[in-house]
Scaffold this motif. Structure first.
Motif, short mmCIF file in Angstrom:
data_model
loop_
_atom_site.label_atom_id
_atom_site.label_comp_id
_atom_site.label_asym_id
_atom_site.label_seq_id
_atom_site.Cartn_x
_atom_site.Cartn_y
_atom_site.Cartn_z
N LEU A 5 0.61 -0.91 -0.11
CA LEU A 5 -0.01 0.14 -0.16
C LEU A 5 1.54 0.99 -0.47
CD1 LEU A 5 -2.67 1.02 0.43
CD2 LEU A 5 -2.14 1.14 3.18
N ALA A 6 2.29 1.19 0.95
CA ALA A 6 2.83 2.46 0.64
C ALA A 6 4.27 2.40 -0.38
CB ALA A 6 3.19 2.49 1.79
N PRO A 7 4.01 2.48 -1.43
CA PRO A 7 5.37 2.98 -2.16
C PRO A 7 7.00 2.25 -1.38
CG PRO A 7 4.28 3.93 -2.90
CD PRO A 7 3.11 3.89 -1.57
N GLU A 8 6.63 3.60 -0.38
CA GLU A 8 8.45 2.96 0.61
C GLU A 8 8.08 2.12 1.32
OE1 GLU A 8 5.65 5.47 0.98
OE2 GLU A 8 5.18 5.11 3.03
N CYS A 9 7.25 1.35 0.92
CA CYS A 9 7.77 0.27 2.23
C CYS A 9 8.17 -0.76 1.59
CB CYS A 9 6.38 -0.32 3.35
SG CYS A 9 6.21 1.06 4.34
N SER A 10 7.77 -0.96 -0.19
CA SER A 10 7.85 -2.21 -0.76
C SER A 10 9.09 -3.51 -0.91
CB SER A 10 7.93 -1.20 -2.34
OG SER A 10 6.50 -1.46 -2.62
N GLU A 11 10.25 -2.28 -0.97
CA GLU A 11 11.62 -3.11 -0.22
C GLU A 11 11.61 -3.91 0.99
OE1 GLU A 11 15.63 -1.66 -0.66
OE2 GLU A 11 14.68 0.05 -2.70
N ARG A 12 11.11 -3.22 2.27
CA ARG A 12 10.91 -4.33 2.93
C ARG A 12 10.13 -5.34 3.20
NH1 ARG A 12 11.77 1.06 7.47
NH2 ARG A 12 11.14 2.15 5.37
N LYS A 13 8.85 -4.95 2.51
CA LYS A 13 8.00 -5.99 2.81
C LYS A 13 8.91 -6.94 1.23
CE LYS A 13 3.61 -6.94 -0.27
NZ LYS A 13 3.22 -8.43 -0.19
N GLU A 14 9.52 -6.54 0.38
CA GLU A 14 9.65 -7.96 -0.50
C GLU A 14 10.43 -9.01 0.45
OE1 GLU A 14 10.58 -6.51 -4.22
OE2 GLU A 14 10.91 -8.54 -5.30
N ARG A 15 10.85 -8.17 0.79
CA ARG A 15 12.49 -9.07 1.70
C ARG A 15 11.21 -10.14 2.83
NH1 ARG A 15 15.82 -4.05 1.80
NH2 ARG A 15 15.10 -3.75 3.96
N TYR A 16 10.45 -9.22 3.21
CA TYR A 16 9.55 -9.99 4.80
C TYR A 16 8.87 -10.95 4.18
CZ TYR A 16 6.04 -11.75 7.23
OH TYR A 16 5.05 -12.42 8.10
N ASP A 17 8.22 -10.75 2.62
CA ASP A 17 7.13 -11.70 2.06
C ASP A 17 7.89 -13.09 1.46
OD1 ASP A 17 5.44 -10.18 2.01
OD2 ASP A 17 5.00 -9.89 0.50
N THR A 18 9.88 -12.62 0.72
CA THR A 18 10.66 -14.01 0.99
C THR A 18 10.83 -14.60 1.41
OG1 THR A 18 11.44 -12.30 -1.16
CG2 THR A 18 12.39 -14.29 -0.60
N CYS A 19 10.98 -14.62 2.69
CA CYS A 19 11.95 -15.11 3.79
C CYS A 19 10.19 -15.88 4.60
CB CYS A 19 11.48 -14.05 5.14
SG CYS A 19 12.51 -14.82 7.07
N PHE A 20 8.72 -15.27 4.37
CA PHE A 20 7.87 -16.03 4.86
C PHE A 20 7.28 -16.42 4.08
CE2 PHE A 20 3.68 -16.83 4.62
CZ PHE A 20 3.07 -17.11 5.61
N ILE A 21 7.66 -16.82 2.24
CA ILE A 21 6.66 -17.95 1.57
C ILE A 21 8.01 -19.33 1.42
CG2 ILE A 21 6.74 -18.06 -0.53
CD1 ILE A 21 4.23 -16.81 0.49
#
Lengths: 79, 192
Positions: A5-21
């Motif tokens: 939802l927040a473009p500024e969080c996208s990198e952090r989200k991607e790192r977390y999502d990858t870890c989670f998946i």
């Protein structure tokens, strides 16, 4: 991966999502159902960013309130 | 008013793959209206080993003209998704509901994913479609928002549109899941 939802969080989200998946598919689904700290640090970074964005958009309280209630009495996913 | 829509569908994939596809379902070619997905929390119940995940989706879309007449200016909608994965018993329970139209039109979708055979997974969908227009009208009529509209007829018209859109939406979400499942198969994820 989906966008944040927040473009500024996208990198952090991607790192977390990858870890989670990875954790979900390689460990949890294979029987490691004990709580794991594996992605916690990444989630914390992402969550700090996301919460700030939710507050800025003025929807933080609405979401917090909605999370408390489950309209179907919890049968479908109240945490 | 509460109404139910029920449906069962079977995927030709094993349960672990279907649950993974559920969490990876956006983006897909059928989800162009889904702007974003964020995780709000994840936790494991130490006793049952169940995984609880709460996510927030932002969806964008035009309302049908017949509804837009009554609820102007809604161009996007926040969806709160709560899921519980039980890896030991192989069930995934999900709940999705819209947040911001809550006072007017509330749609709650519950799904249960469980194996139905060695290579198949059934998903049962129950949608509770709720219009709180009657109650809302009491509040808003004082401000003249509803004007001369009868709350009953407005409610019926919204529910009718809501149900047909729900059917279409369910079909699209299935097609999207199938594409994500196919991608997982191509990447070599075949299950546990």
């Amino acid at each position: 991966m989906s966008a944040s939802l927040a473009p500024e969080c996208s990198e952090r989200k991607e790192r977390y999502d990858t870890c989670f998946i990875n954790w979900y598919s390689e460990k949890y689904l294979r029987g490691s159902t004990a709580p794991s700290p594996e992605c916690e640090a990444l989630f914390k970074e992402y969550k700090t960013c996301l919460n700030a964005a939710l507050k800025e958009k003025g929807i933080y309280d609405m979401i917090k309130e909605a999370r408390k209630t489950s309209p179907n009495g919890g049968s479908g996913g109240a945490a | 008013m509460v109404k139910f829509f029920e449906n069962t569908f079977s995927y030709d994939y094993q349960w672990p793959a279907v649950t993974l596809a559920y969490f990876l379902r956006y983006p897909n070619p059928y989800s162009t209206h889904v702007v974003s997905t964020d995780t709000l929390s994840t936790r494991i119940d130490p006793e049952t080993g169940t995984l609880h995940i709460t996510r927030l989706h932002l969806k964008r879309g035009k309302l049908p003209a017949s509804v837009a007449r009554f609820i102007p200016k809604i161009k996007e909608s926040y969806i709160l998704e709560k899921s519980i994965v039980d890896a030991r018993n192989q069930t995934l329970k999900t709940e999705n509901r819209n947040l911001d139209w809550d006072g007017v039109l509330s749609v709650v979708e519950n799904q249960v994913y469980a194996p139905s055979g060695p290579d198949t997974t059934d998903v049962k969908t129950v949608v509770r479609f709720e219009s709180k227009f009657g109650r809302r009208a009491e509040v808003t009529e004082k401000r003249g928002w509803l004007g001369g509209w009868g709350a009953g007829s407005v409610q019926r018209s919204i529910e009718l549109v809501g149900r047909s859109r729900m059917r279409d939406g369910l079909q699209r979400s299935r097609e999207g899941m199938k594409i994500v499942l196919e991608q997982l198969r191509e990447r070599g994820f075949v299950g546990v």
